[in-house]
Scaffold this motif. Structure first.
Motif, short mmCIF file in Angstrom:
data_model
loop_
_atom_site.label_atom_id
_atom_site.label_comp_id
_atom_site.label_asym_id
_atom_site.label_seq_id
_atom_site.Cartn_x
_atom_site.Cartn_y
_atom_site.Cartn_z
N MET A 126 0.83 -1.21 0.00
CA MET A 126 0.00 0.00 0.00
C MET A 126 0.86 1.26 0.00
O MET A 126 0.41 2.34 -0.32
CB MET A 126 -0.92 0.02 1.22
N SER A 127 2.13 1.10 0.39
CA SER A 127 2.99 2.29 0.41
C SER A 127 3.20 2.83 -1.01
O SER A 127 3.49 3.99 -1.20
CB SER A 127 4.33 1.96 1.05
N LYS A 128 3.02 1.94 -1.98
CA LYS A 128 3.14 2.37 -3.38
C LYS A 128 2.17 3.50 -3.71
O LYS A 128 2.49 4.44 -4.42
CB LYS A 128 2.85 1.18 -4.29
N ILE A 129 0.94 3.35 -3.18
CA ILE A 129 -0.12 4.31 -3.49
C ILE A 129 0.29 5.70 -3.04
O ILE A 129 0.11 6.68 -3.74
CB ILE A 129 -1.43 3.91 -2.79
N THR A 130 0.86 5.77 -1.82
CA THR A 130 1.08 7.08 -1.22
C THR A 130 2.47 7.64 -1.53
O THR A 130 2.80 8.73 -1.10
CB THR A 130 0.92 6.98 0.30
N LYS A 131 3.28 6.88 -2.27
CA LYS A 131 4.67 7.27 -2.48
C LYS A 131 4.80 8.69 -3.04
O LYS A 131 5.65 9.47 -2.60
CB LYS A 131 5.34 6.26 -3.41
N LYS A 132 3.93 8.99 -4.00
CA LYS A 132 4.08 10.27 -4.71
C LYS A 132 3.47 11.45 -3.96
O LYS A 132 3.61 12.59 -4.38
CB LYS A 132 3.43 10.16 -6.09
N LEU A 133 2.75 11.18 -2.88
CA LEU A 133 2.04 12.27 -2.22
C LEU A 133 2.96 13.04 -1.27
O LEU A 133 3.80 12.44 -0.59
CB LEU A 133 0.85 11.73 -1.44
N SER A 134 2.76 14.35 -1.21
CA SER A 134 3.52 15.15 -0.25
C SER A 134 2.90 14.94 1.14
O SER A 134 1.77 14.47 1.27
CB SER A 134 3.45 16.62 -0.63
N SER A 135 3.67 15.29 2.19
CA SER A 135 3.14 15.06 3.54
C SER A 135 1.91 15.92 3.78
O SER A 135 1.01 15.56 4.53
CB SER A 135 4.22 15.34 4.58
N ASP A 136 1.88 17.07 3.11
CA ASP A 136 0.73 17.95 3.20
C ASP A 136 -0.52 17.29 2.66
O ASP A 136 -1.61 17.35 3.25
CB ASP A 136 1.03 19.18 2.35
N GLU A 137 -0.37 16.61 1.51
CA GLU A 137 -1.50 15.94 0.88
C GLU A 137 -1.94 14.74 1.72
O GLU A 137 -3.12 14.46 1.84
CB GLU A 137 -1.13 15.52 -0.53
N LYS A 138 -0.96 14.05 2.30
CA LYS A 138 -1.31 12.93 3.17
C LYS A 138 -2.15 13.40 4.34
O LYS A 138 -3.10 12.74 4.77
CB LYS A 138 -0.04 12.24 3.67
#
Lengths: 275, 272
Positions: A1-13
């Motif tokens: 599942m880390s693949k999904i969030t890899k491209k997101l900035s911490s702000d977006e997370k």
């Protein structure tokens, strides 16, 4: 599942996390006319405030996100993720067709409700219920806790990852289409799906049956609803919806009057025995 | 008085609470039964009555706003009466079914008549950009609606099971009918608002397609969505071809004027 969030900035997370928590309250002020609109808006506020700097743009986004929304609770963050990624695109690009946001939302909520309801209410809840009932009958005081865990753990996993998936999918897919100049084609396609689904929901959710029958000497000689059904099934719900649409679009009647009118007319019709 | 307060509080926190906490099933009989049991000091009765009521109400769930009963209020009161009257299931079951139906009607009444009219207030707040107002109303309506709902178990416990049955019969049937009709008609307003956003005369026929598929073929929404997606993909493919063709046509004159001699080979490319 880390693949999904890899491209997101911490702000977006952080935005997606806020959406997850806020979306719990989707139906806390549920209304017949717009269902979970206020909950959807509440969940989208962090994204709207983050992406739009100008007060006028914020206001427009708020009006846009306060539209009719109803789907299965497990699927909500996924739709919100897509909507948020589209709001981001809109904030970066003035030419982005803002109608596409609601077109995508509307085309998703019907099918997701269908899948989600049958899986969560139909399968998961019945499974949890049958296990908990047998435990409770045996006097096990953990029955309610086990019931809640069996139901909620899978649902919350879907909700948690759904938001991330929706946001990533929305931003990659939609930016791709945008760069190729195909967003109008996509908007039209999404609007077609949306309109078909609105038509389908009109038929399944708006209900209006006549109870009035022509009775002569104790014999029913005419059943009004059966007669109408022979002409066209769902004729009255369709006409009522088209009338509301006409009043809303062409006559600028406020939704307030439509709601009050519907309640008052329904009670009067029930009083004189038509429905 | 203590029992009345406890039962009202449980209804508020479970039946109301699950609307605030994402329909997490807090308001089901299997949860409410043992909870009331613990608070009123008879957990075994709570468990067994809760399990029996869950069996009865397991098929009843709120899908898309339509339901046959509200099991939460019924469970809380039935279990509480079963414990306080020391008669167990014998008193719980005959009360639970009518209470479930009445509970749903009162829930519908609050939903249509108390919360419903605020839909337009939310709209006007959104168009003014009033975020604080939206958040306050979003939670305020929740509190108001479920506070009013919790008054029913409070007074029902205060006056006892017999008085509850009498009171149930006193609500004018015609008002209840009218509000049920209104609850079924009001989604039309929401549909009309969606149509206002999506309606375009080139594609408006698709609205009627969706309607007729469900009205006559009774297909579930998932199947309707698949059909709609197939149609949309076909149309998008055609639009995409047109889009490419237009691009080629627009690009062509420039190519032709600078490179007249190779026009024959370009025609070949075009037909390939």
């Amino acid at each position: 599942m880390s693949k999904i969030t890899k491209k997101l900035s911490s702000d977006e997370k952080k935005l997606i996390r806020q959406m997850y928590w806020r979306s719990f309250t989707l139906y806390s002020a549920v209304t017949p006319a717009k269902q979970g609109a206020s909950g959807f808006e509440y969940s989208m506020l962090p994204a709207i405030n983050r992406f739009y700097k100008n007060a006028e743009d914020k206001r427009k986004a708020m009006v846009r996100q306060m539209s009719y929304f109803n789907t299965n609770i497990a699927m909500v963050p996924f739709v919100m993720g897509i909507a948020a990624s589209m709001e981001k695109k809109r904030s970066e690009n003035k030419d982005f067709n803002e109608d596409s946001i609601n077109a995508v939302k509307t085309s998703l909520m019907g099918p997701l409700a269908g899948i989600g309801d049958s899986l969560t209410w139909g399968v998961l809840r019945v499974l949890a219920g049958s296990i908990a009932i047998s435990l409770a009958q045996g006097g096990n005081i953990l029955a309610p806790i086990i019931y809640l865990l069996i139901f909620n753990i899978p649902v919350q996993l879907v909700r948690w990852y759904g938001g991330q998936l929706g946001y990533t999918l929305g931003s990659t897919l939609i930016s791709d289409l945008y760069e190729k100049g195909l967003i109008n084609i996509m908007t039209k396609a999404a609007s077609i799906v949306g309109l078909v689904m609105v038509g389908a929901m009109t038929s399944s959710m708006v209900k209006f049956n006549l109870a009035w029958n022509l009775v002569v000497k104790g014999k029913t000689i005419l059943k009004s609803q059966a007669l109408l059904n022979q002409i066209f099934i769902g004729l009255l719900p369709l006409l009522i919806t088209l009338l509301c649409f006409y009043l809303l679009k062409n006559k600028n009647v406020s939704i307030n009057w439509l709601i009050i009118g519907a309640i008052v007319i329904s009670i009067i019709l029930a009083l004189i025995g038509v429905v | 008085m203590y029992e009345a307060f406890i039962v009202a509080l449980v209804v508020f926190l479970t039946v109301g609470g699950q609307e605030l906490f994402g329909l997490t099933m807090l308001g089901r009989p299997i949860v409410i039964g043992p909870l009331i049991g613990v608070l009123l000091g008879d957990i075994q009765t709570g468990l067994t009555v809760g399990a029996s009521l869950e069996t009865i109400f397991i098929g009843i769930v709120n899908i898309g706003g339509a339901s046959a009963a509200e099991p939460g209020l019924a469970s809380a009161l039935a279990v509480a009466f079963a414990i306080t009257l020391h008669k167990g299931l014998a008193v719980a079951l005959p009360l639970a079914i009518p209470l479930g139906i009445i509970g749903l009607q009162i829930k519908t009444l609050l939903y249509v008549a108390v919360v419903g009219p605020f839909a337009s207030k939310f709209d006007s707040m959104a168009s003014k950009g009033n975020q604080k107002g939206i958040v306050r109303l979003h939670f305020g309506l929740w509190g108001l609606q479920w506070f009013l709902y919790s008054l029913i178990p409070f007074f029902a416990m205060l006056f006892g099971s017999h008085a509850t049955q009498v009171a149930l019969k006193m609500i004018p049937q015609v008002i209840v009918n009218g509000l049920t009709v209104a609850g079924n008609v009001l989604p039309a307003v929401g549909m009309a608002m969606l149509m206002k956003m999506l309606w375009d005369k080139n594609i408006s026929v698709f609205y009627f397609l969706g309607f007729v598929i469900v009205a006559y073929m009774k297909l579930p929404l998932v199947a309707v969505a698949v059909i709609a997606i197939i149609i949309a993909v076909l149309i998008a493919q055609r639009d995409y071809q047109l889009h490419k063709l237009t691009e080629q046509v627009n690009a062509k004159p420039a190519v032709q004027s600078t490179n007249d001699k190779s026009s024959n080979s370009e025609d070949d490319d075009f037909f390939n």
